[in-house]
Design a protein around this motif. Structure first.
Motif, PDB file in Angstrom:
ATOM      1  N   ASN A  32       0.846  -1.198   0.000  1.00 54.24           N
ATOM      2  CA  ASN A  32       0.000   0.000   0.000  1.00 54.24           C
ATOM      3  C   ASN A  32       0.876   1.241   0.000  1.00 54.24           C
ATOM      4  OD1 ASN A  32      -2.439  -1.497   0.312  1.00 54.24           O
ATOM      5  ND2 ASN A  32      -1.964  -1.749   2.468  1.00 54.24           N
ATOM      6  N   SER A  34       2.705   4.147   1.226  1.00 56.79           N
ATOM      7  CA  SER A  34       3.188   4.294   2.599  1.00 56.79           C
ATOM      8  C   SER A  34       4.083   5.507   2.722  1.00 56.79           C
ATOM      9  CB  SER A  34       3.970   3.049   3.009  1.00 56.79           C
ATOM     10  OG  SER A  34       3.176   1.903   2.877  1.00 56.79           O
ATOM     11  N   GLY A  92      -0.451   3.376  11.947  1.00 62.33           N
ATOM     12  CA  GLY A  92      -1.433   4.302  11.390  1.00 62.33           C
ATOM     13  C   GLY A  92      -1.294   5.674  12.027  1.00 62.33           C
ATOM     14  N   ASP A  94      -2.725   9.603  11.352  1.00 58.72           N
ATOM     15  CA  ASP A  94      -3.583  10.506  10.580  1.00 58.72           C
ATOM     16  C   ASP A  94      -4.106   9.846   9.305  1.00 58.72           C
ATOM     17  OD1 ASP A  94      -3.149  12.498  12.473  1.00 58.72           O
ATOM     18  OD2 ASP A  94      -1.402  13.273  11.397  1.00 58.72           O
ATOM     19  N   ALA A  95      -4.632   8.651   9.429  1.00 60.51           N
ATOM     20  CA  ALA A  95      -5.218   7.888   8.319  1.00 60.51           C
ATOM     21  C   ALA A  95      -4.202   7.530   7.239  1.00 60.51           C
ATOM     22  CB  ALA A  95      -6.399   8.633   7.716  1.00 60.51           C
ATOM     23  N   GLU A  96      -2.918   7.557   7.559  1.00 62.63           N
ATOM     24  CA  GLU A  96      -1.874   7.155   6.614  1.00 62.63           C
ATOM     25  C   GLU A  96      -1.074   6.010   7.225  1.00 62.63           C
ATOM     26  OE1 GLU A  96      -0.566  11.022   4.128  1.00 62.63           O
ATOM     27  OE2 GLU A  96       0.211  10.927   6.155  1.00 62.63           O
ATOM     28  N   ARG A  97      -0.508   5.191   6.342  1.00 61.69           N
ATOM     29  CA  ARG A  97       0.388   4.120   6.784  1.00 61.69           C
ATOM     30  C   ARG A  97       1.797   4.687   6.843  1.00 61.69           C
ATOM     31  NH1 ARG A  97      -0.399  -1.448   5.903  1.00 61.69           N
ATOM     32  NH2 ARG A  97      -2.592  -1.936   5.725  1.00 61.69           N
TER      33      ARG A  97
END
Length: 114
Positions: A32, A34, A92, A94-97
């Motif tokens: 994903n 990242s 995770g 702030d809604a990011e990987r």
């Protein structure tokens, strides 16, 4: 003769130093999109990961083919045993990987991204 011998010895020494300082490489697949702690993004793909170990600081280099995609500082952490698989650890934020750690198959060190 002594100068030829010195030249050969010097050449062997330089060759040994180059091999010792060279980067170790391995393939890493990012599934994903990242982010790394320094804000850089990696798109889903397979990258060649090289780690350049220096006395002061180490760096992780991500290549796609022969193109350098990303260069980032990394901390090497000694593990108890060699990794059986390449593992990419995320967090995770702030809604990011965000990639926090990579364990590379066959290496006894983990790469910690700060």
């Amino acid at each position: 003769m002594p100068s030829k011998m010195k030249l050969r010895l010097l050449s062997a020494l330089v060759f040994t130093i180059v091999l010792t300082c060279s980067a170790s490489a391995h393939e890493v697949t990012i599934i994903n999109e990242s982010k790394l702690r320094n804000g850089s993004m990696l798109k889903p793909d397979t990258y060649r990961l090289e780690v350049v170990k220096n006395q002061d600081a180490s760096e992780a280099l991500f290549y796609k083919g022969s193109n350098l995609v990303l260069r980032t500082p990394v901390t090497l952490a000694e593990e108890a045993d060699k990794s059986k698989l390449t593992e990419v650890h995320f967090e995770g934020v702030d809604a990011e990987r965000v990639i926090t750690r990579i364990r590379v198959r066959g290496w006894k060190e983990s790469l910690i991204f700060k």
